[in-house]
Design a protein around this motif. Structure first.
Motif, mmCIF file in Angstrom:
data_model
loop_
_atom_site.group_PDB
_atom_site.id
_atom_site.type_symbol
_atom_site.label_atom_id
_atom_site.label_comp_id
_atom_site.label_asym_id
_atom_site.label_seq_id
_atom_site.Cartn_x
_atom_site.Cartn_y
_atom_site.Cartn_z
ATOM 1 N N MET A 1 5.929 -3.792 -2.601
ATOM 2 C CA MET A 1 7.139 -3.015 -2.358
ATOM 3 C C MET A 1 7.276 -2.745 -0.866
ATOM 4 O O MET A 1 6.318 -2.344 -0.213
ATOM 5 N N SER A 2 8.463 -2.960 -0.317
ATOM 6 C CA SER A 2 8.704 -2.729 1.113
ATOM 7 C C SER A 2 9.044 -1.262 1.356
ATOM 8 O O SER A 2 9.927 -0.699 0.703
ATOM 9 N N VAL A 3 8.322 -0.663 2.295
ATOM 10 C CA VAL A 3 8.536 0.736 2.655
ATOM 11 C C VAL A 3 8.776 0.812 4.162
ATOM 12 O O VAL A 3 7.965 0.311 4.949
ATOM 13 N N LEU A 4 9.895 1.408 4.553
ATOM 14 C CA LEU A 4 10.215 1.617 5.962
ATOM 15 C C LEU A 4 9.777 3.028 6.344
ATOM 16 O O LEU A 4 10.192 4.003 5.717
ATOM 17 N N VAL A 102 11.435 5.348 3.340
ATOM 18 C CA VAL A 102 12.373 4.930 2.294
ATOM 19 C C VAL A 102 11.842 3.650 1.670
ATOM 20 O O VAL A 102 11.302 2.779 2.354
ATOM 21 N N GLU A 103 12.005 3.564 0.369
ATOM 22 C CA GLU A 103 11.496 2.434 -0.410
ATOM 23 C C GLU A 103 12.679 1.727 -1.047
ATOM 24 O O GLU A 103 13.531 2.364 -1.669
ATOM 25 N N GLY A 104 12.769 0.407 -0.854
ATOM 26 C CA GLY A 104 13.910 -0.301 -1.415
ATOM 27 C C GLY A 104 13.793 -1.799 -1.322
ATOM 28 O O GLY A 104 12.708 -2.352 -1.060
ATOM 29 N N ASP A 105 14.930 -2.460 -1.516
ATOM 30 C CA ASP A 105 15.005 -3.914 -1.482
ATOM 31 C C ASP A 105 14.553 -4.446 -0.126
ATOM 32 O O ASP A 105 14.909 -3.900 0.928
ATOM 33 N N GLY A 106 13.776 -5.534 -0.145
ATOM 34 C CA GLY A 106 13.214 -6.076 1.086
ATOM 35 C C GLY A 106 14.256 -6.483 2.109
ATOM 36 O O GLY A 106 14.068 -6.282 3.317
ATOM 37 N N ALA A 107 15.381 -7.060 1.665
ATOM 38 C CA ALA A 107 16.424 -7.484 2.591
ATOM 39 C C ALA A 107 17.059 -6.289 3.294
ATOM 40 O O ALA A 107 17.316 -6.327 4.505
ATOM 41 N N GLU A 143 3.216 -1.785 0.589
ATOM 42 C CA GLU A 143 2.313 -0.970 -0.223
ATOM 43 C C GLU A 143 2.813 -0.944 -1.663
ATOM 44 O O GLU A 143 3.985 -1.237 -1.932
ATOM 45 N N PRO A 144 1.932 -0.600 -2.612
ATOM 46 C CA PRO A 144 2.373 -0.521 -4.012
ATOM 47 C C PRO A 144 3.518 0.463 -4.231
ATOM 48 O O PRO A 144 4.302 0.308 -5.164
ATOM 49 N N SER A 145 3.591 1.509 -3.380
ATOM 50 C CA SER A 145 4.630 2.525 -3.575
ATOM 51 C C SER A 145 4.854 3.286 -2.278
ATOM 52 O O SER A 145 4.043 3.233 -1.343
ATOM 53 N N LEU A 146 5.958 4.025 -2.249
ATOM 54 C CA LEU A 146 6.254 4.897 -1.117
ATOM 55 C C LEU A 146 5.167 5.950 -0.963
ATOM 56 O O LEU A 146 4.723 6.247 0.152
ATOM 57 N N LEU A 147 4.710 6.523 -2.066
ATOM 58 C CA LEU A 147 3.678 7.548 -2.006
ATOM 59 C C LEU A 147 2.402 6.995 -1.383
ATOM 60 O O LEU A 147 1.755 7.661 -0.563
ATOM 61 N N GLU A 148 2.024 5.791 -1.749
ATOM 62 C CA GLU A 148 0.825 5.188 -1.189
ATOM 63 C C GLU A 148 0.977 4.986 0.315
ATOM 64 O O GLU A 148 0.037 5.216 1.087
ATOM 65 N N LEU A 150 2.800 6.765 2.392
ATOM 66 C CA LEU A 150 2.697 8.069 3.050
ATOM 67 C C LEU A 150 1.256 8.567 3.070
ATOM 68 O O LEU A 150 0.838 9.238 4.014
ATOM 69 N N ASN A 151 0.502 8.237 2.049
ATOM 70 C CA ASN A 151 -0.909 8.644 2.001
ATOM 71 C C ASN A 151 -1.765 7.874 2.992
ATOM 72 O O ASN A 151 -2.740 8.404 3.531
ATOM 73 N N GLN A 152 -1.430 6.612 3.231
ATOM 74 C CA GLN A 152 -2.268 5.751 4.054
ATOM 75 C C GLN A 152 -1.947 5.832 5.548
ATOM 76 O O GLN A 152 -2.779 5.453 6.376
ATOM 77 N N GLU A 153 -0.768 6.305 5.910
ATOM 78 C CA GLU A 153 -0.371 6.320 7.319
ATOM 79 C C GLU A 153 -1.237 7.292 8.125
ATOM 80 O O GLU A 153 -1.587 8.374 7.663
ATOM 81 N N ARG A 154 -1.594 6.877 9.349
ATOM 82 C CA ARG A 154 -2.426 7.737 10.197
ATOM 83 C C ARG A 154 -1.663 9.000 10.595
ATOM 84 O O ARG A 154 -0.438 9.080 10.465
ATOM 85 N N TRP A 155 -2.389 9.971 11.120
ATOM 86 C CA TRP A 155 -1.817 11.261 11.482
ATOM 87 C C TRP A 155 -1.065 11.145 12.805
ATOM 88 O O TRP A 155 -1.618 10.711 13.817
#
Length: 234
Positions: A1-4, A102-107, A143-148, A150-155
């Protein structure tokens, strides 16, 4: 899933969802309507244009540095008549830093990536008087999801703020994410944009879920002192 992912940092921010008349409040974190507006302006869309594709994306935000609530009294005069406008009370977040996604279509995500790097209209943090102090674009994460994501991004808190918490090797950061069916307790916020048309702005209620806090490393943490390890190497 593409997450911006976006970095929302600046001297002042203001994200209203219930502001009316002379009292202009701010939420404690960026709103979906505010971030969708930022993305639409980067694309060069007019306020009267359709924004259903942007509004359909799932939105979430992580509070990296909560900032301080600031109150200001705003005065103005009418441009043509010179008459004084009513004094308004406006609230801002000072020295806050957020990671929004934001999580959505890759294009669509790729189109937004390009727009944020070369925006048609300059971005601002809720109000035009609130410019960002850092580049807004953070990157696209697969990432598998938007939540993932946000969890993985550095501080991304300011260095001085990280040093203030130097006794913590890991910090917990609050996440607010658009609710899905089956999520636990949900808050409602009227920040789901329908239209930005100045003649008839429209917003709907949106469910906001607060999952367990993200745990991220503190790069400014004190080194761990282990006297036993020193004895072992002697």
């Amino acid at each position: 899933m593409s997450v911006l992912l976006l970095q929302l940092a600046g001297p002042l921010q203001s994200w209203g969802s219930t502001s009316r008349f002379s009292r202009r409040s701010t939420e404690a974190a960026p709103t979906k309507s505010g971030v969708v507006g930022l993305l639409a302006s980067a694309l060069g869309r007019e306020r009267t244009e359709d924004l259903s594709d942007l509004a359909a994306m799932r939105f979430g935000v992580r509070v990296d540095q909560p900032g301080t609530l600031l109150r200001d009294f705003h005065t103005a005069h009418h441009f043509t008549t010179g008459e004084a406008a009513p004094v308004s009370e406006r609230f801002y977040l000072a020295d806050a830093v957020f990671v929004a996604g934001v999580e959505g279509d890759g294009a669509l995500i790729d189109e937004l990536r390009q727009a944020l790097q070369t925006p048609v209209f300059l971005p601002y943090l809720g109000r035009r008087s609130c410019p960002p102090s850092r580049p807004v674009y953070l990157g696209v994460r697969e990432e598998p999801s938007l939540l993932e994501a946000l969890n993985q991004e550095r501080w991304h808190a300011a260095r001085w703020y990280q040093r203030r918490r130097r006794n913590e090797h890991q910090v917990e950061l609050e996440i607010l994410i658009e609710a899905e069916i089956g999520d636990g307790p949900v808050d409602n916020l009227r920040d789901q944009p329908v239209s930005f048309n100045p003649l008839h702005r429209q917003y709907r209620l949106r469910g906001v879920h607060r999952p367990p806090r993200a745990r991220v490393a503190n790069p400014a943490a004190r080194p761990v002192h282990d006297p036993i390890a020193a004895l072992g190497s002697a």
